[in-house]
Write an enzyme that holds these catalytic residues in place. Structure first.
Site, PDB file in Angstrom:
ATOM      1  N   ASN A  65       0.838  -1.213   0.000  1.00  0.00           N
ATOM      2  CA  ASN A  65       0.000   0.000   0.000  1.00  0.00           C
ATOM      3  C   ASN A  65       0.869   1.257   0.000  1.00  0.00           C
ATOM      4  O   ASN A  65       0.539   2.241  -0.652  1.00  0.00           O
ATOM      5  CB  ASN A  65      -0.940  -0.013   1.207  1.00  0.00           C
ATOM      6  CG  ASN A  65      -2.155  -0.889   0.957  1.00  0.00           C
ATOM      7  OD1 ASN A  65      -3.031  -0.540   0.185  1.00  0.00           O
ATOM      8  ND2 ASN A  65      -2.183  -2.052   1.577  1.00  0.00           N
ATOM      9  N   ASN A  94      -6.839   4.825   7.758  1.00  0.00           N
ATOM     10  CA  ASN A  94      -6.388   3.433   7.677  1.00  0.00           C
ATOM     11  C   ASN A  94      -7.060   2.744   6.500  1.00  0.00           C
ATOM     12  O   ASN A  94      -8.193   3.100   6.130  1.00  0.00           O
ATOM     13  CB  ASN A  94      -6.754   2.701   8.987  1.00  0.00           C
ATOM     14  CG  ASN A  94      -6.320   1.235   8.983  1.00  0.00           C
ATOM     15  OD1 ASN A  94      -5.175   0.915   8.687  1.00  0.00           O
ATOM     16  ND2 ASN A  94      -7.255   0.348   9.281  1.00  0.00           N
ATOM     17  N   HIS A 124      -8.501  -0.857   5.348  1.00  0.00           N
ATOM     18  CA  HIS A 124      -8.865  -2.168   5.901  1.00  0.00           C
ATOM     19  C   HIS A 124      -9.362  -3.047   4.754  1.00  0.00           C
ATOM     20  O   HIS A 124     -10.175  -2.584   3.932  1.00  0.00           O
ATOM     21  CB  HIS A 124      -9.959  -2.009   6.980  1.00  0.00           C
ATOM     22  CG  HIS A 124     -10.345  -3.313   7.600  1.00  0.00           C
ATOM     23  ND1 HIS A 124      -9.549  -3.953   8.542  1.00  0.00           N
ATOM     24  CD2 HIS A 124     -11.414  -4.107   7.399  1.00  0.00           C
ATOM     25  CE1 HIS A 124     -10.138  -5.093   8.878  1.00  0.00           C
ATOM     26  NE2 HIS A 124     -11.262  -5.209   8.197  1.00  0.00           N
ATOM     27  N   GLU A 145     -10.432   5.473  18.494  1.00  0.00           N
ATOM     28  CA  GLU A 145      -9.961   4.460  19.451  1.00  0.00           C
ATOM     29  C   GLU A 145     -10.603   3.095  19.221  1.00  0.00           C
ATOM     30  O   GLU A 145     -10.155   2.086  19.754  1.00  0.00           O
ATOM     31  CB  GLU A 145     -10.208   4.932  20.891  1.00  0.00           C
ATOM     32  CG  GLU A 145     -11.667   4.976  21.318  1.00  0.00           C
ATOM     33  CD  GLU A 145     -12.406   6.181  20.760  1.00  0.00           C
ATOM     34  OE1 GLU A 145     -11.804   6.956  19.969  1.00  0.00           O
ATOM     35  OE2 GLU A 145     -13.589   6.344  21.096  1.00  0.00           O
ATOM     36  N   ASP A 191     -10.969  -0.114  13.597  1.00  0.00           N
ATOM     37  CA  ASP A 191     -11.747  -0.025  12.338  1.00  0.00           C
ATOM     38  C   ASP A 191     -13.082   0.678  12.546  1.00  0.00           C
ATOM     39  O   ASP A 191     -14.039   0.443  11.813  1.00  0.00           O
ATOM     40  CB  ASP A 191     -11.981  -1.429  11.756  1.00  0.00           C
ATOM     41  CG  ASP A 191     -10.665  -2.158  11.536  1.00  0.00           C
ATOM     42  OD1 ASP A 191     -10.612  -3.364  11.838  1.00  0.00           O
ATOM     43  OD2 ASP A 191      -9.700  -1.495  11.133  1.00  0.00           O
ATOM     44  N   ALA A 249      -8.722  -3.025  -5.244  1.00  0.00           N
ATOM     45  CA  ALA A 249      -9.376  -2.083  -4.319  1.00  0.00           C
ATOM     46  C   ALA A 249      -8.379  -1.256  -3.512  1.00  0.00           C
ATOM     47  O   ALA A 249      -8.268  -0.038  -3.690  1.00  0.00           O
ATOM     48  CB  ALA A 249     -10.313  -2.853  -3.383  1.00  0.00           C
TER      49      ALA A 249
HETATM   50  C1  GRF Z   1      -2.863  -6.003   3.676  1.00  0.00           C
HETATM   51  O1  GRF Z   1      -3.701  -7.112   3.920  1.00  0.00           O
HETATM   52  C2  GRF Z   1      -3.656  -4.730   3.846  1.00  0.00           C
HETATM   53  O2  GRF Z   1      -4.996  -4.932   3.500  1.00  0.00           O
HETATM   54  C3  GRF Z   1      -3.597  -4.439   5.294  1.00  0.00           C
HETATM   55  O3  GRF Z   1      -2.291  -4.845   5.673  1.00  0.00           O
HETATM   56  C4  GRF Z   1      -1.844  -5.914   4.815  1.00  0.00           C
HETATM   57  C5  GRF Z   1      -0.443  -5.684   4.313  1.00  0.00           C
HETATM   58  O4  GRF Z   1      -0.422  -4.498   3.574  1.00  0.00           O
HETATM   59  N1  GRF Z   1      -3.871  -3.052   5.534  1.00  0.00           N
HETATM   60  P1  GRF Z   1       0.967  -3.922   2.946  1.00  0.00           P
HETATM   61  O5  GRF Z   1       1.342  -4.808   1.788  1.00  0.00           O
HETATM   62  O6  GRF Z   1       2.028  -3.967   4.031  1.00  0.00           O
HETATM   63  O7  GRF Z   1       0.626  -2.535   2.513  1.00  0.00           O
END
Ligand code: GRF
Length: 212
Positions: free
Chosen positions: A16, A110, A112, A150, A153, A182
């Site tokens: 990400n 964040n 998710h 807090e 998600d 996504a």
């Molecule tokens: C992924 O499953 C993402 O959905 C979640 O953390 C996991 C690793 O993400 N947020 P990344 O490759 O380290 O960005």
């Protein structure tokens, strides 16, 4: 033109983070600048991605610090040192308590890997989210970008994108598709949307009445 100063919190592979770095390069993110990557783990490949992109990094490891409070104050220290406006949690696996999130209201987001409120909250992270989706037998899943408070998600939803579950999907194949179709799309778009707002405020072009 002042840009929104962004910090990305990571713990693992950093795919990400890579999507954000690529989006900044391609101009999808034009009102923000990734100034810092903070990893909760010394050997996260995300750190390599940051260094390859010339982004400063810091490691703040929960196990190296005696208390949660010490952990959070170390993160706060480097965030404030870099004058960060927007904190993006991208694959960040450590807990941040109300003490921390209350200091940055509507400034932490964040990603998710499900359509919140499905498969979220305590225990739903990484591959476990996709295991739960397949166990339940949903036909559609996806990803959500939300503000962080807090409640795990629990913050206000910013953007979501749906992904079809396919016959024969494994948790791994589903995770990959949710990332590709996504996560890696809506996180950069969400960061640019929020960065535009923050930058407009920083530059006094948000139409709010300015002090004379
Ligand atoms: C992924 O499953 C993402 O959905 C979640 O953390 C996991 C690793 O993400 N947020 P990344 O490759 O380290 O960005």
């Amino acid at each position: 033109m002042l840009k929104t100063r962004i910090a990305v919190l990571v713990s693992g592979g950093g795919t990400n983070l890579q999507a954000l770095i690529d989006a900044q390069k391609s101009g999808i993110i034009k009102n923000g600048e990734i100034k810092l990557v903070v990893s909760s783990s010394q050997n996260a490949f995300a750190l390599t991605r940051a260094k390859d992109a010339g982004v400063d990094t810091a490691v703040v490891s929960r196990k190296d610090l005696q208390t949660q409070q010490a952990f959070e104050s170390e993160i706060k220290k480097v965030i404030d040192e870099y004058k960060i406006d927007l904190i993006v949690m991208a694959g960040f696996m450590s807990i941040l308590t109300k003490d921390f999130t209350d200091m940055y209201p509507d400034r932490i987001i964040n990603i998710h890997p499900s359509l919140i409120p499905s498969f979220c909250g305590k225990g739903y992270y990484g591959i476990h989210v996709h295991e739960a989706a397949l166990d339940y037998g949903v036909k559609v899943t996806g990803a959500t970008v939300h503000f962080v408070n807090e409640i795990p998600d629990g913050g206000r939803i910013i953007m979501q994108k749906a992904v079809q579950v396919r016959d024969g999907d494994t948790p791994q194949s589903l995770q990959r598709r949710v990332m590709e179709e996504a996560e890696w799309k809506i996180l950069p778009l969400s960061v640019e949307m929020i960065s535009e707002k923050f930058a407009a405020a920083k530059n006094g072009t948000d139409g709010m009445l300015q002090e004379r």
